[in-house]
Enzyme design. Structure first.
Site, PDB file in Angstrom:
ATOM      1  N   SER A 131       0.843  -1.203   0.000  1.00 61.62           N
ATOM      2  CA  SER A 131       0.000   0.000   0.000  1.00 61.62           C
ATOM      3  C   SER A 131       0.873   1.246   0.000  1.00 61.62           C
ATOM      4  O   SER A 131       1.655   1.473   0.934  1.00 61.62           O
ATOM      5  CB  SER A 131      -0.911   0.010   1.228  1.00 61.62           C
ATOM      6  OG  SER A 131      -1.520   1.284   1.326  1.00 61.62           O
ATOM      7  N   HIS A 161      -1.486  -1.342  -4.109  1.00 60.82           N
ATOM      8  CA  HIS A 161      -2.741  -0.922  -3.476  1.00 60.82           C
ATOM      9  C   HIS A 161      -2.709   0.594  -3.270  1.00 60.82           C
ATOM     10  O   HIS A 161      -1.756   1.143  -2.706  1.00 60.82           O
ATOM     11  CB  HIS A 161      -2.873  -1.644  -2.129  1.00 60.82           C
ATOM     12  CG  HIS A 161      -4.169  -1.438  -1.426  1.00 60.82           C
ATOM     13  ND1 HIS A 161      -5.319  -2.135  -1.735  1.00 60.82           N
ATOM     14  CD2 HIS A 161      -4.505  -0.612  -0.408  1.00 60.82           C
ATOM     15  CE1 HIS A 161      -6.300  -1.756  -0.938  1.00 60.82           C
ATOM     16  NE2 HIS A 161      -5.837  -0.822  -0.124  1.00 60.82           N
ATOM     17  N   ASP A 194      -4.845   3.833  -1.802  1.00 57.02           N
ATOM     18  CA  ASP A 194      -5.927   4.230  -0.893  1.00 57.02           C
ATOM     19  C   ASP A 194      -6.340   5.664  -1.146  1.00 57.02           C
ATOM     20  O   ASP A 194      -5.576   6.591  -0.883  1.00 57.02           O
ATOM     21  CB  ASP A 194      -5.437   4.102   0.557  1.00 57.02           C
ATOM     22  CG  ASP A 194      -5.251   2.653   0.969  1.00 57.02           C
ATOM     23  OD1 ASP A 194      -6.232   1.893   0.896  1.00 57.02           O
ATOM     24  OD2 ASP A 194      -4.129   2.292   1.364  1.00 57.02           O
ATOM     25  N   MET A 203      -8.808   8.641  -0.064  1.00 58.86           N
ATOM     26  CA  MET A 203      -9.629   9.042   1.094  1.00 58.86           C
ATOM     27  C   MET A 203     -10.123  10.472   0.921  1.00 58.86           C
ATOM     28  O   MET A 203      -9.370  11.329   0.436  1.00 58.86           O
ATOM     29  CB  MET A 203      -8.781   8.980   2.365  1.00 58.86           C
ATOM     30  CG  MET A 203      -8.164   7.623   2.604  1.00 58.86           C
ATOM     31  SD  MET A 203      -7.129   7.653   4.080  1.00 58.86           S
ATOM     32  CE  MET A 203      -6.476   5.993   4.044  1.00 58.86           C
ATOM     33  N   HIS A 217      -8.572   1.469  -3.763  1.00 60.92           N
ATOM     34  CA  HIS A 217      -9.514   1.305  -2.653  1.00 60.92           C
ATOM     35  C   HIS A 217     -10.104   2.677  -2.330  1.00 60.92           C
ATOM     36  O   HIS A 217      -9.420   3.527  -1.769  1.00 60.92           O
ATOM     37  CB  HIS A 217      -8.733   0.713  -1.462  1.00 60.92           C
ATOM     38  CG  HIS A 217      -9.511   0.593  -0.197  1.00 60.92           C
ATOM     39  ND1 HIS A 217      -8.900   0.342   1.024  1.00 60.92           N
ATOM     40  CD2 HIS A 217     -10.836   0.672   0.062  1.00 60.92           C
ATOM     41  CE1 HIS A 217      -9.822   0.290   1.966  1.00 60.92           C
ATOM     42  NE2 HIS A 217     -11.006   0.485   1.413  1.00 60.92           N
ATOM     43  N   MET A 262     -12.168   5.156  -0.331  1.00 60.34           N
ATOM     44  CA  MET A 262     -12.809   5.453   0.950  1.00 60.34           C
ATOM     45  C   MET A 262     -13.424   6.829   0.810  1.00 60.34           C
ATOM     46  O   MET A 262     -12.991   7.805   1.444  1.00 60.34           O
ATOM     47  CB  MET A 262     -11.757   5.397   2.075  1.00 60.34           C
ATOM     48  CG  MET A 262     -11.381   3.964   2.434  1.00 60.34           C
ATOM     49  SD  MET A 262      -9.777   3.832   3.228  1.00 60.34           S
ATOM     50  CE  MET A 262      -8.740   3.734   1.781  1.00 60.34           C
ATOM     51  N   MET A 311     -11.902  -5.240   5.782  1.00 61.12           N
ATOM     52  CA  MET A 311     -11.068  -4.297   6.529  1.00 61.12           C
ATOM     53  C   MET A 311     -10.721  -4.926   7.883  1.00 61.12           C
ATOM     54  O   MET A 311     -11.602  -5.260   8.672  1.00 61.12           O
ATOM     55  CB  MET A 311     -11.792  -2.965   6.739  1.00 61.12           C
ATOM     56  CG  MET A 311     -11.999  -2.142   5.470  1.00 61.12           C
ATOM     57  SD  MET A 311     -10.506  -1.883   4.479  1.00 61.12           S
ATOM     58  CE  MET A 311      -9.461  -1.016   5.650  1.00 61.12           C
ATOM     59  N   ASP A 371      -7.148  -6.114   4.449  1.00 65.90           N
ATOM     60  CA  ASP A 371      -6.520  -4.790   4.422  1.00 65.90           C
ATOM     61  C   ASP A 371      -6.416  -4.211   5.832  1.00 65.90           C
ATOM     62  O   ASP A 371      -7.431  -3.846   6.433  1.00 65.90           O
ATOM     63  CB  ASP A 371      -7.341  -3.868   3.509  1.00 65.90           C
ATOM     64  CG  ASP A 371      -6.652  -2.533   3.269  1.00 65.90           C
ATOM     65  OD1 ASP A 371      -5.514  -2.342   3.735  1.00 65.90           O
ATOM     66  OD2 ASP A 371      -7.276  -1.678   2.597  1.00 65.90           O
TER      67      ASP A 371
HETATM   68  C1  DX5 Z   1      -6.362   1.868   5.706  1.00 68.30           C
HETATM   69  C2  DX5 Z   1      -5.984   1.513   4.290  1.00 68.30           C
HETATM   70  C3  DX5 Z   1      -4.945   0.482   4.185  1.00 68.30           C
HETATM   71  C4  DX5 Z   1      -3.615   0.858   4.764  1.00 68.30           C
HETATM   72  C5  DX5 Z   1      -3.015  -0.389   5.325  1.00 68.30           C
HETATM   73  O1  DX5 Z   1      -7.492   2.663   5.674  1.00 68.30           O
HETATM   74  O2  DX5 Z   1      -7.118   1.018   3.594  1.00 68.30           O
HETATM   75  O3  DX5 Z   1      -4.781   0.033   2.855  1.00 68.30           O
HETATM   76  O4  DX5 Z   1      -2.731   1.426   3.830  1.00 68.30           O
HETATM   77  O5  DX5 Z   1      -1.897  -0.040   6.020  1.00 68.30           O
HETATM   78  P1  DX5 Z   1      -1.166  -1.022   7.032  1.00 68.30           P
HETATM   79  O6  DX5 Z   1      -0.714  -2.221   6.241  1.00 68.30           O
HETATM   80  O7  DX5 Z   1      -0.056  -0.178   7.541  1.00 68.30           O
HETATM   81  O8  DX5 Z   1      -2.156  -1.392   8.101  1.00 68.30           O
HETATM   82 ZN    ZN Z   2      -6.743   0.049   1.599  1.00 69.14          ZN
END
Ligand code: DX5
Ligand code: ZN
Length: 217
Positions: free
Chosen positions: A8, A33, A35, A37, A66, A68, A137, A175
């Site tokens: 990620s 990956h 993310d 947000m 992903h 969010m 999650m 994740d």
């Molecule tokens: C959290 C993200 C994850 C995050 C995971 O909201 O969706 O993808 O990057 O990070 P680690 O592996 O550090 O928990």
């Molecule tokens: Zn994620």
């Protein structure tokens, strides 16, 4: 099937994103990956189209985006145009989830749904056969580097059973909080894809960390 490691980018050094992507590019990890947000669905803001577009030429690895964000529908084609291969939306953000999933597929991407730690797996029963992946999650979304929630194993078992009942080929992705300590157990419980942010990019040797996480089974 051997598990897939999806590093990620959220935990990478944002001042040197090209180096992080190139590190993944020459690693055994087949996916990256990403993310996204919005500061509304989750209490954090990360990055969006311009960043995804900028790093797309640096690698041919699968971009696993992903979302969010609330109300993802107006942005589906923009994520495709930025270079997304697999687009996952949150169950909790989509009133018309079936419509959203069909729109993602019509745009030419693989479609996924993510569920928060408090959302039960059985709520996906009537959408399961339309999905290419489900993200369970294993932390509350919003931040990297959080602790893995152990109840995820129960949800992983429940989702595997549901997948069998429906004869679905969807990939199960975990994740949050994935590390060298739990990667073997998650893979042996049937997780197909394991996202790893902190355990890769904050490791003393991120390339070696990807190799270790990928090799264990
Ligand atoms: C959290 C993200 C994850 C995050 C995971 O909201 O969706 O993808 O990057 O990070 P680690 O592996 O550090 O928990
Ligand atoms: Zn994620």
């Amino acid at each position: 099937m051997a598990h897939i490691i999806a590093p990620s980018l959220l935990s990478a050094d944002f001042s040197q994103l090209n180096k992080a992507v190139e590190l993944v590019d020459i690693s055994p990890a087949p996916w990256l990956h990403l993310d996204v947000m919005d500061g509304v669905f989750v209490p954090n803001i990360s990055f969006g189209f311009p960043v995804i577009k900028a790093i797309r030429p640096l690698t041919k690895k699968t971009f696993d985006v992903h979302l969010m964000i609330v109300d993802p529908d107006p942005y589906i084609n923009l994520f495709r145009d930025a270079g997304t291969d697999r687009l996952t939306v949150h169950y909790e953000t989509c009133t018309h989830l079936h419509r959203t999933i069909q729109a993602i597929k019509a745009a030419g991407m693989k479609a996924g749904v993510a569920i928060n730690p408090h959302t039960p797996v059985h709520l996906l029963t009537d959408i399961l056969s339309d999905l290419d992946q489900v993200i369970l999650m294993s932390v509350n979304p919003g931040f990297g580097g959080q602790s893995f929630i152990p109840g995820t194993f129960r949800k992983l078992n429940a989702l595997r059973e549901l997948r069998n009942v429906h004869g679905s080929q969807l990939l199960i992705e975990i994740d949050g909080g994935v590390s060298e300590e739990n990667v073997n157990k998650l893979a042996s419980h049937g997780a197909d894809v394991l996202v790893a942010g902190n355990s890769v990019f904050n490791a003393p040797d991120p390339a070696a960390a990807i190799r270790t996480l990928s090799a264990s089974d």
